[in-house]
Design a protein around this motif. Sequence first.
Motif: not given
Length: 525
Positions: A101-112, A137-142
């Motif tokens: 359950r829960g949100r799956k992490p975004l692929p690490s190979e994608l550019p940030r 700092e605190e980070a969140s991803e979209q």
Amino acid sequence: MKAAVGNLPDDVGALKKIIAEQQLMLSNQTQKISRKERRIALLEEYIRLQRHRQFGTRSEKVSEQAELFDEAELLCEESEAPADEVPASQSRPSTAKQKPRGRKPLPSELPRIRIEHDLPEAEKTCPCGCQRTLIGEEASEQLDIIPAQVRVLVHVRKKYACQTCEAGVQLAPLPPQPIPKSNASAGLLAHVAIAKYQDALPLYRQEQILQRSGITLGRNTLAGWMLKCGTLVQPLLNLLNDQLLSGPIIHCDETPVQVLKEEGRLPQSKSYMWVRVSGPPDKKIVLYDYASSRSGSVAEQLLDGFEGYLQTDDYAGYHALGKTQGITPLGCWAHARRKFIEAQKAAAPQGKKPKAGKADMALSHISKLYDIERRIKDEPPKVRQQVRQQESVAVLEQLRVWLDKTLHHVLPKGALGKALGYLDKNWDKLTVYTKDGRLSIDNNVAENAIRPFVIGRKNWLFSDTDRGAKASAALYSLIETAKTNGQEPYGYLKRIFKELPATQSLDEIEALLPWNLNGDSLVRT
């Protein structure tokens, strides 16, 4: 002919004759009523089955009653199970994996892309008057996406000339192109092919999407490109076909397709797309072939030179091949099971829980066969063969005993009668899989392979010409073969369209087969 009591003759012989006539008439009427009752029962069963097909679920999940069916009711010869033995339906471990359950992490190979958010300068000062210090700092991803980018590749060819002798101008050669004198790059051709044959996006919709980007490309132009791409990849398909026919096992299936403009045929005529699947897991081959008919001659042509196991459904077009020396036909237990599931549905009105019956008896045995297959699916062929000989053969023997007892006590034209007849007719082919661990219990490999075409057909509906249908078959073959061998289809097609025109030898063409390429480099760019 009825006679009043007062008019009965005194002669005993004449009286017996009248009674015999009355009995014969009564017998004829009883037979007529019996035939009508059977006819009514068949029609009611047919109506129930059609209602299930129209309004009910299409799932082939076996009813729980098939698991709980008391086999002693129909197989009295079987010895009674020990008291401490746990029923198979209770002892079988659950194979369903609980999804995380829960949100799956975004692929690490994608550019940030780092986007920093800082406090306003006024808020960096504490109410006490001291300057606040950065402590972390605190980070969140979209997840973000950029729509398809259309660009123009400008090929600049350098010209050279000798100013002394003025012998002529030397122009740098242009690399071989997938479609000579066309403005379509390998990437664009791969994009159009994947959109239609992988994502089921008709060409007229792609035309509208390109127009939103300011690009005018008519669907006729796109269709012409796909025809030429189908011809371009033919050398690869020839190699795949040779390897498929040299393998030990082939799965076959076919599905209808409509072609509007085919010489000598009406637009409403039904044509067929055939699919053949073969090869080991690391070199799986999926080939589509268009044919204007479903006759056995097409199957003979597609399998010319093949020797080995041929797994199909019970379509009559394959029967002649089963008599060919060197070809061993295999049946499909999924088709046999499907007929008993239909009989189960036809036996009970929609919305009501069906009572346990003969169809459940057959489904109980078939379920045991599939339980064995699920348990040994990851084992090597030798182990699978041993387990099948030890366990599956025993289940099949029990099912055969029950079938022989039941077959002639059921109306042959009913749903259950047809299921029993199918099982009896194909029994030899259905039991072959137990003799070789490389074989499958059903033909789902071919049915799953043909599904992408069926999904696409629901969107683009038909092919305009037989040339278009053949080009579709070629591109479907390459895409599905690439997918089943772990290749990203767009990257693979782009590389094929780019490198195949420059090949000059058989070795160079073989190097472009899906299992000979590095999958890591075939990414969508």
